[in-house]
Motif scaffolding. Structure first.
Motif, PDB file in Angstrom:
ATOM      1  N   SER A   1       0.819  -1.222   0.000  1.00  0.00           N
ATOM      2  CA  SER A   1       0.000   0.000   0.000  1.00  0.00           C
ATOM      3  C   SER A   1       0.851   1.269   0.000  1.00  0.00           C
ATOM      4  O   SER A   1       0.333   2.366  -0.219  1.00  0.00           O
ATOM      5  CB  SER A   1      -0.916   0.016   1.231  1.00  0.00           C
ATOM      6  OG  SER A   1      -0.158  -0.067   2.429  1.00  0.00           O
ATOM      7  N   GLU A   2       2.151   1.136   0.234  1.00  0.00           N
ATOM      8  CA  GLU A   2       3.040   2.293   0.262  1.00  0.00           C
ATOM      9  C   GLU A   2       3.310   2.818  -1.152  1.00  0.00           C
ATOM     10  O   GLU A   2       3.046   2.143  -2.146  1.00  0.00           O
ATOM     11  CB  GLU A   2       4.379   1.944   0.927  1.00  0.00           C
ATOM     12  CG  GLU A   2       4.285   1.640   2.411  1.00  0.00           C
ATOM     13  CD  GLU A   2       3.956   0.189   2.685  1.00  0.00           C
ATOM     14  OE1 GLU A   2       4.062  -0.221   3.843  1.00  0.00           O
ATOM     15  OE2 GLU A   2       3.601  -0.548   1.729  1.00  0.00           O
ATOM     16  N   GLU A   3       3.845   4.024  -1.234  1.00  0.00           N
ATOM     17  CA  GLU A   3       4.210   4.638  -2.502  1.00  0.00           C
ATOM     18  C   GLU A   3       5.583   4.162  -2.972  1.00  0.00           C
ATOM     19  O   GLU A   3       6.443   3.837  -2.152  1.00  0.00           O
ATOM     20  CB  GLU A   3       4.243   6.161  -2.369  1.00  0.00           C
ATOM     21  CG  GLU A   3       2.898   6.813  -2.089  1.00  0.00           C
ATOM     22  CD  GLU A   3       2.052   6.971  -3.342  1.00  0.00           C
ATOM     23  OE1 GLU A   3       2.624   6.929  -4.450  1.00  0.00           O
ATOM     24  OE2 GLU A   3       0.821   7.130  -3.198  1.00  0.00           O
ATOM     25  N   GLY A   4       5.762   4.146  -4.277  1.00  0.00           N
ATOM     26  CA  GLY A   4       7.084   3.891  -4.836  1.00  0.00           C
ATOM     27  C   GLY A   4       7.587   2.464  -4.688  1.00  0.00           C
ATOM     28  O   GLY A   4       6.840   1.507  -4.904  1.00  0.00           O
ATOM     29  N   TYR A   5       8.856   2.339  -4.279  1.00  0.00           N
ATOM     30  CA  TYR A   5       9.507   1.030  -4.222  1.00  0.00           C
ATOM     31  C   TYR A   5      10.052   0.750  -2.818  1.00  0.00           C
ATOM     32  O   TYR A   5      11.261   0.819  -2.580  1.00  0.00           O
ATOM     33  CB  TYR A   5      10.632   0.977  -5.256  1.00  0.00           C
ATOM     34  CG  TYR A   5      10.135   1.167  -6.673  1.00  0.00           C
ATOM     35  CD1 TYR A   5       9.669   0.093  -7.418  1.00  0.00           C
ATOM     36  CD2 TYR A   5      10.114   2.439  -7.247  1.00  0.00           C
ATOM     37  CE1 TYR A   5       9.199   0.266  -8.713  1.00  0.00           C
ATOM     38  CE2 TYR A   5       9.639   2.624  -8.547  1.00  0.00           C
ATOM     39  CZ  TYR A   5       9.181   1.544  -9.271  1.00  0.00           C
ATOM     40  OH  TYR A   5       8.703   1.717 -10.544  1.00  0.00           O
ATOM     41  N   PRO A   6       9.165   0.415  -1.890  1.00  0.00           N
ATOM     42  CA  PRO A   6       9.605   0.165  -0.509  1.00  0.00           C
ATOM     43  C   PRO A   6      10.228  -1.219  -0.344  1.00  0.00           C
ATOM     44  O   PRO A   6      10.083  -2.087  -1.206  1.00  0.00           O
ATOM     45  CB  PRO A   6       8.295   0.258   0.276  1.00  0.00           C
ATOM     46  CG  PRO A   6       7.272  -0.248  -0.688  1.00  0.00           C
ATOM     47  CD  PRO A   6       7.701   0.293  -2.032  1.00  0.00           C
ATOM     48  N   GLN A   7      10.922  -1.397   0.792  1.00  0.00           N
ATOM     49  CA  GLN A   7      11.471  -2.703   1.134  1.00  0.00           C
ATOM     50  C   GLN A   7      10.604  -3.322   2.226  1.00  0.00           C
ATOM     51  O   GLN A   7      10.311  -2.695   3.236  1.00  0.00           O
ATOM     52  CB  GLN A   7      12.912  -2.583   1.627  1.00  0.00           C
ATOM     53  CG  GLN A   7      13.575  -3.922   1.915  1.00  0.00           C
ATOM     54  CD  GLN A   7      15.022  -3.765   2.365  1.00  0.00           C
ATOM     55  OE1 GLN A   7      15.401  -2.735   2.913  1.00  0.00           O
ATOM     56  NE2 GLN A   7      15.840  -4.791   2.146  1.00  0.00           N
TER      57      GLN A   7
END
Length: 301
Positions: free
Chosen positions: A224-230
Motif C-alpha cells: 500500500s506504500e508509494e514507490g519502491y519500498p522494502q
C-alpha cells in the motif's frame, strides 16, 4: 506619351519583381520556421528546423520508442543497457555508468534524448552537451501509462513521426481497454499479489507501472506504500498473497525454498511467476505486453 507609358510599365515590372522577391523571402522564412517542437521535463522547449537524421538515445525506453516509431536507422548512439530490439546491439555505446560526452559531441548528432530519471548524476554531462549547441531533450520519467503516452508523442513530434506516435498510443489504449473488459468478465474474486523486485524484498507500490497494471486487471497489490519500498518476510507472510510475481533471474526456485513461506498460498499452490522486467518497468512501447503477461499469470484461462 509613349515614354510615360513605357516608364509606367517599367515601374510596374519592378514592383512585381520586388513583390515576388518579398513573397519568396516570406515563404523561405516560413519554411525555415521550426516544425519539430516539444517541451521537455525541465520546461525547456526544443525546436528543430528539420527531421533529425542522427539521434543519440541515453535511455533504453527512449531507444525502444525510436525504433517503434520507425526511426531506428537514425539512432547512432545508445547506452550499454540497451538490449531491445536486437538491432540496437550493433549501435555504438556512448554511455555506461557515465555518459561519454566527448564521443557524443564528436558524432555531431541532430538530437540527444536524455531522461529525467538520470538528472541527479548526469546534469553536468547534459550541460556540456547543451554548451556544444547540440539539441538535448530530457524525456519525462513516466510512472504511469498516460505519462508514457505523452513521451511517445513528444518523441514523435521531434522526429517527424507524430502520426506513428498517435497510432502507437491508440493501439496500446485499445489493447488496455480489451484487457480491462476481459478482466471484469473473468475475475470473480480479486487475487492478492506480491511483486518481488529483488531477493532483499524490494517491491512496487502505488505510483508505479506494476501497481497500475494490477489495478487494471482487477488484482490487489498487497503493498500500500508509494514507490519502491522494502518489505520484510513477516509482512509478506501476513498478507498471504495468492500470486507472487518476480522480475529477477532464478527467483522462482529461490522463493519456493524459503521455509518460512511454505504456507503462503502462492507458494503452496506453485503460483510463482517470473516476468521480464523490461516489459513491466521500462516506460516504453512494450508496457502493454507487460500488462498482458501479468494478466495471464494472475488469471490464467
Amino acid at each position: 506619351m509613349l515614354i510615360k507609358k513605357s516608364l509606367a510599365l517599367l515601374s510596374l515590372a519592378i514592383i512585381l519583381v520586388l513583390t515576388g522577391c518579398s513573397a519568396q523571402n516570406t515563404a523561405e522564412k516560413q519554411a525555415q520556421k521550426p516544425e519539430y517542437i516539444a517541451t521537455d521535463a525541465t520546461g525547456s522547449k526544443v525546436e528543430l528546423d528539420s527531421k533529425p537524421k542522427k539521434i543519440v538515445s541515453l535511455m533504453p525506453s527512449n531507444t525502444e520508442t525510436l525504433y517503434r516509431l520507425g526511426v531506428g536507422k537514425n539512432v547512432i548512439g545508445v547506452t550499454s543497457s540497451d538490449d531491445y530490439p536486437a538491432a540496437v546491439k550493433k549501435v555504438p555505446v556512448v554511455a555506461t555508468t557515465e555518459i561519454n560526452v566527448e564521443k557524443i559531441i564528436g558524432m555531431k548528432p541532430d538530437l540527444v534524448l536524455g531522461h529525467a530519471s538520470t538528472m541527479m548524476y548526469s546534469k553536468d554531462s547534459y550541460d556540456q552537451i547543451k554548451k556544444a549547441n547540440i539539441p538535448l531533450f530530457i524525456v519525462e520519467d513516466a510512472q504511469d501509462f498516460d505519462t508514457a503516452y505523452k513521451t511517445f508523442t513528444q518523441i514523435g513530434d521531434l522526429t517527424g513521426t507524430t502520426t506513428e506516435a498517435n497510432k502507437l498510443v491508440s493501439s496500446m489504449e485499445a489493447t488496455d481497454k480489451q484487457i480491462r473488459e476481459e478482466a471484469k468478465k473473468r475475475v470473480k474474486t480479486k487475487a492478492k499479489v506480491w511483486l518481488e523486485i529483488s531477493p532483499d524484498l524490494y517491491t512496487a507500490g502505488k505510483g508505479t507501472f506494476i501497481n497500475e497494471m494490477l489495478t487494471n486487471i482487477q488484482a490487489t497489490n498487497i503493498v500500500s506504500e508509494e514507490g519502491y519500498p522494502q518489505y520484510n518476510e513477516e509482512q509478506v507472510i501476513k498478507a498471504a498473497p495468492d500470486v507472487i510475481i518476480t522480475i529477477y533471474p532464478n527467483a522462482k526456485e529461490a522463493i519456493a525454498k524459503r521455509s518460512a513461506w511454505k504456507n503462503i498460498p502462492a507458494v503452496k499452490n506453485n503460483r510463482i511467476y517470473e516476468i521480464d522486467p523490461s516489459i513491466v518497468s521500462r516506460p516504453g512501447p512494450r508496457l502493454i505486453e507487460g500488462q498482458e503477461a501479468i494478466f495471464e499469470a494472475v488469471y490464467p484461462e
